[in-house]
Enzyme design. Sequence first.
Site, mmCIF file in Angstrom:
data_model
loop_
_atom_site.group_PDB
_atom_site.id
_atom_site.type_symbol
_atom_site.label_atom_id
_atom_site.label_comp_id
_atom_site.label_asym_id
_atom_site.label_seq_id
_atom_site.Cartn_x
_atom_site.Cartn_y
_atom_site.Cartn_z
ATOM 1 N N HIS A 256 -22.111 -26.592 45.092
ATOM 2 C CA HIS A 256 -23.224 -26.455 44.246
ATOM 3 C C HIS A 256 -24.572 -27.182 44.610
ATOM 4 C CE1 HIS A 256 -22.639 -29.633 41.811
ATOM 5 N NE2 HIS A 256 -21.340 -29.119 41.277
HETATM 6 P P1 TYD Z 1 -18.710 -29.142 38.099
HETATM 7 O O1 TYD Z 1 -20.054 -29.739 37.903
HETATM 8 O O2 TYD Z 1 -18.997 -27.882 38.676
HETATM 9 O O3 TYD Z 1 -17.579 -29.943 38.657
HETATM 10 P P2 TYD Z 1 -17.834 -30.434 40.257
HETATM 11 O O4 TYD Z 1 -19.311 -30.627 40.674
HETATM 12 O O5 TYD Z 1 -17.253 -31.841 40.191
HETATM 13 O O6 TYD Z 1 -16.992 -29.602 41.077
HETATM 14 O O7 TYD Z 1 -18.400 -29.021 36.454
HETATM 15 C C1 TYD Z 1 -16.942 -28.515 36.250
HETATM 16 C C2 TYD Z 1 -16.948 -28.121 34.894
HETATM 17 O O8 TYD Z 1 -17.084 -29.115 34.018
HETATM 18 C C3 TYD Z 1 -18.068 -27.002 34.457
HETATM 19 O O9 TYD Z 1 -17.351 -26.265 33.795
HETATM 20 C C4 TYD Z 1 -18.994 -27.732 33.819
HETATM 21 C C5 TYD Z 1 -18.234 -28.809 33.183
HETATM 22 N N1 TYD Z 1 -19.158 -30.046 32.948
HETATM 23 C C6 TYD Z 1 -19.580 -30.392 31.496
HETATM 24 O O10 TYD Z 1 -19.639 -29.691 30.522
HETATM 25 N N2 TYD Z 1 -20.357 -31.559 31.545
HETATM 26 C C7 TYD Z 1 -20.796 -32.008 32.759
HETATM 27 O O11 TYD Z 1 -21.485 -33.250 32.572
HETATM 28 C C8 TYD Z 1 -20.250 -31.795 33.966
HETATM 29 C C9 TYD Z 1 -20.748 -32.672 35.170
HETATM 30 C C10 TYD Z 1 -19.584 -30.733 34.095
#
Ligand code: TYD
Length: 137
Positions: free
Chosen positions: A54
């Site tokens: 992303h």
């Molecule tokens: P995401 O940022 O998509 O993970 P990555 O970039 O590591 O693949 O986050 C995964 C899930 O966790 C998504 O449902 C959002 C949640 N999340 C939070 O609730 N708070 C946070 O600070 C972060 C980073 C993610």
Amino acid sequence: MRSTLSEVKLINLPKIEDPRGNLSIIEEKIHIPFKIERTYWIYDVPGGQMRGGHAFKEQQELIVALSGSFDVMVDDGKEKKTFSLNRSYYGLYISKGLWREMNNFSTNSLAMVLSSTKFDEKDYIREYDIYLKYLKK
Ligand code: TYD
């Protein structure tokens, strides 16, 4: 203004070597150009999995491989560059508006992310084609 890969930097963090074990430091606005609003970490990543597919509209971040190793691919819509993180005294600074993917996680790797913003799902662009459209706006 559009961010480019030239704003992404591998920062050599201070390392205080000691026979008792080494110590590294990150201070906001000194070693990194933003105020830290949030810290999260990624761990227990099964082999072959990818994280972070992303872009963020506003979030800047610093990614550190506190343990083990992984790769971070950063893409500004024109160019891509992959950084291999495998030392806990290197931090990868990623400015806002860039696409990133994390993969090749080693067993027991631990990725710490320091963020310039609180969590906000609206700050995410999770589809690559939407990211490319966003860059053209
Ligand atoms: P995401 O940022 O998509 O993970 P990555 O970039 O590591 O693949 O986050 C995964 C899930 O966790 C998504 O449902 C959002 C949640 N999340 C939070 O609730 N708070 C946070 O600070 C972060 C980073 C993610």
